[in-house]
Design an enzyme around this catalytic site. Structure first.
Site, PDB file in Angstrom:
ATOM      1  N   GLU A  79     -33.904 -24.171 -20.131  1.00 25.38           N
ATOM      2  CA  GLU A  79     -33.002 -25.280 -20.443  1.00 25.38           C
ATOM      3  C   GLU A  79     -31.912 -25.352 -19.384  1.00 25.38           C
ATOM      4  O   GLU A  79     -30.907 -26.031 -19.563  1.00 25.38           O
ATOM      5  CB  GLU A  79     -32.424 -25.129 -21.850  1.00 25.38           C
ATOM      6  CG  GLU A  79     -31.673 -23.849 -22.089  1.00 25.38           C
ATOM      7  CD  GLU A  79     -31.074 -23.798 -23.481  1.00 25.38           C
ATOM      8  OE1 GLU A  79     -30.176 -24.606 -23.740  1.00 25.38           O
ATOM      9  OE2 GLU A  79     -31.496 -22.946 -24.269  1.00 25.38           O
ATOM     10  N   CYS A 111     -33.596 -22.748 -26.637  1.00 23.92           N
ATOM     11  CA  CYS A 111     -34.061 -21.356 -26.467  1.00 23.92           C
ATOM     12  C   CYS A 111     -35.471 -21.124 -26.977  1.00 23.92           C
ATOM     13  O   CYS A 111     -35.980 -20.010 -26.909  1.00 23.92           O
ATOM     14  CB  CYS A 111     -33.129 -20.394 -27.190  1.00 23.92           C
ATOM     15  SG  CYS A 111     -31.441 -20.537 -26.669  1.00 23.92           S
ATOM     16  N   HIS A 233     -34.356 -14.100 -31.766  1.00 22.85           N
ATOM     17  CA  HIS A 233     -33.590 -14.682 -30.669  1.00 22.85           C
ATOM     18  C   HIS A 233     -32.167 -14.155 -30.816  1.00 22.85           C
ATOM     19  O   HIS A 233     -31.596 -14.187 -31.922  1.00 22.85           O
ATOM     20  CB  HIS A 233     -33.618 -16.215 -30.761  1.00 22.85           C
ATOM     21  CG  HIS A 233     -32.584 -16.871 -29.903  1.00 22.85           C
ATOM     22  ND1 HIS A 233     -32.509 -16.637 -28.552  1.00 22.85           N
ATOM     23  CD2 HIS A 233     -31.547 -17.705 -30.201  1.00 22.85           C
ATOM     24  CE1 HIS A 233     -31.496 -17.321 -28.053  1.00 22.85           C
ATOM     25  NE2 HIS A 233     -30.889 -17.974 -29.031  1.00 22.85           N
TER      26      HIS A 233
END
Ligand code: HMG
Length: 388
Positions: A79, A111, A233
């Protein structure tokens, strides 16, 4: 057919900032960053590293000439893309010497995109069993100086080789996913730094975890005791810990203790690097593999991927026989220990010195960057990479 992660490697630049020093400079109690956020150090990305050079540095460490011959697809998840048209993947074709018979593409969903890339690679290999796919997750996590997001910056690149009969992790066909259009974190075109509704984003992350984990359990009949470790994450390590607490709230105490113990191995490297966006979940995998002493072949790992905006996904992977023969205990810790510490003024200088979108021609000093692949600047808006 078993398909999954055959090799994995990681690159982060040679500079870091101590979080206690940043807290002092921002007039914040250091324990807020060290305990409340759960970060001890933060990677600082010099202007001479971008997602392409970091990806090249990560992938170069694991790919043999035979791998390059078999790779027919490069999926570049980021990103922090460096061009609105040209993908980061195509730069790697030249920098790493891939054959021309290769598909190159960049993927974006905050993400989450590296997880999508793994599943796309899985489908491709199921149809083409002799293929191998290179999956990259590379980002520079950047918020404004002295903003609330500042202590959750970081950066680096994960490279994963996806193949059949993988040596590390067999990806299972059990994913549950959940998407909704929300504004928790975004970066408008032309902006260098992300905008974020911080508190809201932390809640959406946890809500999405509840959705996908509940559906996963209903679909598979597995409860949390089926997992030998759970990975998340990690925008900062405390957030993953909060998700883990949700997963284990009704668990048997022995199961909860085991998963909590392994989570310390999962978060060890992220604690010293910060957010990586796309690569973060997979840095957790590397960290677990290199730091846990209890893993065995056949064990099931649960993986929660989250990308703002937002997409959540939960899936599992099984450790492959002999996975430990390809892993060196604490290898990446040595790389982290060898980094150079910056003080806050030096970090701010580095932060402000990156190439800007308006720079037409600007040469960067690459002499102080020890990495093999470096970003040397722009000439007539064309990015220049050097292999040292
Ligand atoms: P904040 O407002 O500065 O922090 O923002 P806070 O006041 O909420 O404090 C943070 C924690 O520190 C709290 O604990 C405090 O109690 C604690 P919690 O309630 O969360 O358990 N605390 C202390 N602990 C010990 N000693 C002390 C002390 N003082 C306070 N003295 C925030 C924090 C994370 C929101 C901010 O840094 C931010 O906006 N970061 C960026 C957004 C982010 O990381 N969001 C995560 C979820 S979204 C996501 O993961 C996607 C993402 O990776 C992007 C993508 O997908 O591309 C970001």
């Amino acid at each position: 057919m078993n398909i999954g992660i055959d090799k994995i490697s990681f690159f982060t630049p040679h500079l870091y900032l101590d979080m206690a020093e940043l807290a002092e400079a921002r007039d914040v109690d250091p324990n807020k960053y060290l305990i409340g956020i759960g970060q001890s150090k933060m990677a600082v990305i010099p202007p001479t590293q971008d997602v392409v050079s970091m990806a090249a540095n990560a992938a170069d460490k694991i790919l043999t000439p035979e791998d390059k011959e078999q790779i027919d697809m490069i999926l570049f998840a980021t990103e922090s893309g460096i061009d609105n048209s040209k993908s980061g993947a195509v730069y790697l074709q030249r920098l790493l010497g891939f054959k021309h018979q290769v598909r190159v593409v960049e993927l974006k969903q905050a993400c989450y995109a590296a997880t999508a890339a793994i599943h796309f690679a899985h489908g491709h290999i199921a149809m083409n069993p002799d293929s191998k796919v290179l999956v990259i997750g590379a980002d520079n996590a950047r918020y404004g100086l002295a903003t609330k997001g500042e202590p959750t910056q970081g950066g680096g690149a994960v490279a994963m080789l996806i193949s059949r009969n993988p040596r590390i992790l067999a990806v299972q066909d059990d994913a549950t996913y959940w998407a909704a259009d929300v504004m928790d974190f975004w970066r408008p075109l032309g902006f260098d730094e992300a905008l974020v509704d911080g508190k809201y984003s932390t809640n959406v992350y946890l809500e999405f975890f509840k959705h996908v984990f509940k559906e996963y359990q209903a679909n598979t009949g597995f409860d949390v005791s089926k997992f030998d470790a759970m990975l998340f994450h990690l925008p900062y390590t405390k957030e993953g810990f909060k998700a883990l607490k949700i997963a284990i709230e009704d668990a048997d105490p022995t199961v909860a203790a085991r998963l909590t113990h392994e989570f310390e191995n999962v978060r060890r490297y992220s604690n010293q690097i910060g957010n990586l966006y796309t690569g973060s979940l997979y840095l957790g995998l590397l960290s677990l593999l290199e730091n846990s002493t209890d893993l065995k072949a056949g064990m099931r790992l649960g993986l929660y991927s989250y990308g703002s905006g937002a997409q959540g996904e939960f899936y599992s992977g099984l450790l492959r026989p002999g996975f430990d023969q390809n892993i060196e205990h604490e290898a990446f810790q040595k790389v982290l220990d060898a980094r150079k510490q910056l003080n806050v003024a030096e970090y701010e200088d580095v932060y402000n010195s990156r190439i800007k979108i308006s720079d037409k021609t600007r040469k960067l000093d690459i002499s102080t960057d020890p990495a093999k692949f470096v970003f040397a600047g722009v000439e007539d808006y064309q990015r220049q990479y050097v292999v040292k």
